[in-house]
Design a protein around this motif. Structure first.
Motif, short mmCIF file in Angstrom:
data_model
loop_
_atom_site.label_atom_id
_atom_site.label_comp_id
_atom_site.label_asym_id
_atom_site.label_seq_id
_atom_site.Cartn_x
_atom_site.Cartn_y
_atom_site.Cartn_z
N GLU A 157 -12.66 9.40 -1.73
CA GLU A 157 -13.29 8.64 -2.79
C GLU A 157 -14.73 8.33 -2.43
OE1 GLU A 157 -12.18 4.30 -2.72
OE2 GLU A 157 -10.39 5.19 -1.88
N ASP A 158 -15.53 8.04 -3.45
CA ASP A 158 -16.95 7.80 -3.22
C ASP A 158 -17.31 6.35 -3.47
OD1 ASP A 158 -19.94 8.30 -4.98
OD2 ASP A 158 -19.75 8.55 -2.82
N HIS A 159 -16.57 5.67 -4.35
CA HIS A 159 -16.84 4.29 -4.73
C HIS A 159 -18.21 4.11 -5.39
CE1 HIS A 159 -13.36 2.40 -3.07
NE2 HIS A 159 -13.56 2.96 -1.89
N GLY A 160 -18.94 5.19 -5.64
CA GLY A 160 -20.25 5.04 -6.23
C GLY A 160 -21.28 4.44 -5.29
N HIS A 161 -21.01 4.43 -3.99
CA HIS A 161 -21.94 3.82 -3.05
C HIS A 161 -22.97 4.82 -2.56
CE1 HIS A 161 -18.79 0.61 -1.72
NE2 HIS A 161 -19.31 0.37 -2.90
N ASP A 162 -24.13 4.31 -2.24
CA ASP A 162 -25.12 5.08 -1.48
C ASP A 162 -24.80 4.83 -0.01
OD1 ASP A 162 -27.28 5.90 -0.02
OD2 ASP A 162 -28.75 5.31 -1.53
N SER A 278 -11.55 -1.88 -5.94
CA SER A 278 -12.37 -1.14 -6.89
C SER A 278 -11.46 -0.24 -7.74
CB SER A 278 -13.38 -0.28 -6.14
OG SER A 278 -12.71 0.80 -5.50
N PRO A 279 -11.97 0.29 -8.83
CA PRO A 279 -11.16 1.24 -9.61
C PRO A 279 -10.71 2.44 -8.79
CG PRO A 279 -13.03 0.48 -10.90
CD PRO A 279 -13.22 -0.06 -9.51
N ASP A 280 -11.56 2.90 -7.87
CA ASP A 280 -11.17 4.02 -7.01
C ASP A 280 -10.04 3.63 -6.07
OD1 ASP A 280 -12.91 5.86 -8.08
OD2 ASP A 280 -14.51 5.46 -6.64
N ASP A 281 -10.07 2.39 -5.57
CA ASP A 281 -8.97 1.91 -4.73
C ASP A 281 -7.66 1.96 -5.50
OD1 ASP A 281 -10.43 1.23 -2.40
OD2 ASP A 281 -11.05 -0.67 -3.29
N VAL A 282 -7.70 1.46 -6.72
CA VAL A 282 -6.48 1.40 -7.54
C VAL A 282 -5.97 2.80 -7.83
CG1 VAL A 282 -5.55 0.73 -9.78
CG2 VAL A 282 -7.10 -0.82 -8.55
N LYS A 283 -6.87 3.74 -8.14
CA LYS A 283 -6.44 5.10 -8.42
C LYS A 283 -5.84 5.76 -7.18
CE LYS A 283 -7.96 9.58 -10.21
NZ LYS A 283 -7.20 10.31 -9.18
N ARG A 284 -6.47 5.54 -6.03
CA ARG A 284 -5.97 6.13 -4.78
C ARG A 284 -4.55 5.66 -4.49
NH1 ARG A 284 -6.17 3.55 -0.12
NH2 ARG A 284 -7.87 2.20 -0.83
N ILE A 285 -4.31 4.36 -4.63
CA ILE A 285 -2.99 3.81 -4.35
C ILE A 285 -1.98 4.24 -5.40
CG2 ILE A 285 -1.65 1.68 -4.19
CD1 ILE A 285 -3.31 2.48 -1.69
N SER A 286 -2.41 4.31 -6.64
CA SER A 286 -1.51 4.79 -7.71
C SER A 286 -1.05 6.20 -7.42
CB SER A 286 -2.22 4.73 -9.06
OG SER A 286 -2.56 3.41 -9.41
N ASP A 287 -1.98 7.05 -7.02
CA ASP A 287 -1.62 8.44 -6.69
C ASP A 287 -0.66 8.49 -5.51
OD1 ASP A 287 -3.26 9.26 -8.74
OD2 ASP A 287 -4.94 9.82 -7.42
N GLU A 288 -0.90 7.64 -4.50
CA GLU A 288 -0.05 7.62 -3.31
C GLU A 288 1.37 7.18 -3.65
OE1 GLU A 288 1.29 8.44 0.12
OE2 GLU A 288 -0.89 8.64 -0.10
N VAL A 289 1.49 6.15 -4.48
CA VAL A 289 2.82 5.66 -4.86
C VAL A 289 3.59 6.72 -5.62
CG1 VAL A 289 4.03 3.99 -6.33
CG2 VAL A 289 2.17 3.22 -4.84
N LYS A 290 2.92 7.39 -6.54
CA LYS A 290 3.59 8.44 -7.31
C LYS A 290 4.00 9.61 -6.42
CE LYS A 290 1.01 7.23 -11.50
NZ LYS A 290 -0.12 7.60 -12.39
N GLU A 291 3.11 10.00 -5.52
CA GLU A 291 3.37 11.16 -4.67
C GLU A 291 4.52 10.89 -3.70
OE1 GLU A 291 1.04 13.73 -1.22
OE2 GLU A 291 -0.11 12.65 -2.73
N SER A 292 4.58 9.67 -3.17
CA SER A 292 5.58 9.35 -2.16
C SER A 292 6.86 8.77 -2.74
CB SER A 292 5.01 8.37 -1.14
OG SER A 292 4.58 7.18 -1.78
N SER A 293 6.91 8.60 -4.07
CA SER A 293 8.08 8.05 -4.75
C SER A 293 8.48 6.68 -4.21
CB SER A 293 9.28 9.02 -4.63
OG SER A 293 8.96 10.27 -5.21
N LEU A 294 7.52 5.88 -3.84
CA LEU A 294 7.80 4.53 -3.37
C LEU A 294 8.42 3.71 -4.50
CD1 LEU A 294 4.69 3.45 -1.26
CD2 LEU A 294 7.03 3.67 -0.46
N LYS A 295 9.36 2.87 -4.14
CA LYS A 295 9.98 1.98 -5.12
C LYS A 295 9.33 0.60 -5.08
CE LYS A 295 13.00 5.26 -5.76
NZ LYS A 295 12.88 6.15 -6.93
N THR A 296 8.64 0.32 -3.98
CA THR A 296 8.09 -1.02 -3.75
C THR A 296 6.74 -0.90 -3.06
OG1 THR A 296 10.32 -1.89 -3.45
CG2 THR A 296 8.53 -3.26 -2.65
#
Length: 358
Positions: A157-162, A278-296
């Protein structure tokens, strides 16, 4: 192996009342360190400052895990007082004149180290106690670089940072002011029982150096607690072995040592608990939860409940608790608290992996 900062220190531990009075005056000029503490006193285990000198070894600890380990080693041989109120973590602590007095009267100060307690340098200087012996409980312990932990989490992720400009803002005062970032190494070594054993050994050696006559007591107490930590480690190893290689998601990056110790992978939403995702943080974790089939996903009692509750609802998963023990109630200073909470944390992880109720 411990790091001791010593002055001329006699076994009689002489009265230092003039130093206390001087330290109190100096503390009034602490500036930002002497900020409002109205949120912190109700849960503090600190004893009131008294002008009466005691013959007992006076030991000050910084925050909960260090207090738990030190009390286990000290037993009744020394008086152990925690510097931070139990409901205030190292990221949020602001010093008071009373804290300076505690250090002015102390014989030993025990810290986690690894830049978890960046506030200590100025506080110790203001205390003006040349006899104070400092024990760094993480000295010699194998560490994990902060760059490795946070770089792994944010590598895609880039977070839009310089990032060139960002590097400039991690320097000196600007870095400290920007939000209590971790230092070169992740400081949460206490969450791995194997490393906790090493911390207990460092604390034992530090108390013996300050109070050689108590060597037998400190050695016996440490051995008892170390055996309990070994049993805890064996239990958690057996509990989590079926889930080796799996990933869990926590709110902030407190879990790399725990994950490494038990063959797991840890992801996190934010670097330190007072950050907003950040929005990128949320997207990264959302992708991880879906990929790993976490229940919690795992929040912590101190922070993150609102952020993770909203995310869990979107992902149709539940939220459980993993307590890094940076804060707690008044009873959390006791050594048994660490053992109990670590077992609860392991159960929370099993629920996260299996979807079974805790």
């Amino acid at each position: 192996m411990v790091h001791l900062k010593t002055g001329v220190h006699s076994s009689s531990r002489p009265v230092r009342r003039l130093s206390v009075l001087l330290a109190s005056a100096i503390a009034l000029g602490l500036g930002s360190c002497a900020a409002d503490t109205s949120t912190s006193t109700s849960e503090s285990p600190q004893a009131e400052t008294s002008p009466i000198e005691t013959a007992e070894l006076q030991v000050v600890t910084t925050f909960l895990p260090i207090t738990q380990f030190t009390k286990a080693v000290a037993g009744d041989r020394a008086e152990v007082t925690q510097l931070l109120p139990t409901n205030v973590g190292p990221h949020d602590y602001q010093a008071t004149p009373e804290d300076v007095q505690r250090l002015a009267q102390a014989d030993v100060l025990v810290q986690n180290g690894l830049e978890m307690e960046l506030f200590l340098e100025d506080l110790v200087d203001n205390a003006g106690n040349p006899d104070l012996q400092m024990v760094d409980s993480s000295e010699g312990i194998a560490t994990i670089a902060t760059e490795d932990v946070e770089g792994h989490a944010h590598e895609n992720e880039d977070h839009g940072h310089d990032h060139a400009n960002e590097a400039e803002h991690t320097d000196g005062a600007e870095h400290a002011e920007a939000g209590h970032q971790h230092g070169e190494f992740n400081p949460h070594v206490w969450l791995d029982p194997k490393r906790a054993i090493e911390q207990v050994e460092n604390i034992r050696d530090g108390l013996i150096a300050a109070d050689p006559e108590g060597e037998a007591v400190y050695t016996a107490n440490a051995a008892t607690y170390i055996q309990q930590l070994k049993e805890l480690d064996s239990e958690i190893t057996a509990m989590l072995q079926p889930y080796a290689g799996k990933t869990f998601v926590a709110f902030h990056d407190f879990a790399p040592y725990f994950a490494e110790s038990y063959g797991l992978d840890a992801e996190f939403l934010v670097d330190v608990p007072d950050e907003n995702p950040s929005p990128d943080d949320v997207k990264r974790i959302s992708d991880e939860v879906k990929e790993s089939s976490l229940k919690t996903i795992l929040t912590e009692p101190q922070a993150g409940e609102e952020s993770l509750a909203a995310l869990a609802e979107d992902l149709n998963v539940t939220v459980s608790i993993f307590d890094p023990m940076e804060t707690g109630d008044a009873e959390a200073i006791e050594p048994e608290y660490y053992l109990t909470v670590m077992r609860q944390n392991a159960q929370s992880l099993i629920a996260a992996f299996s979807g079974s109720p805790e």
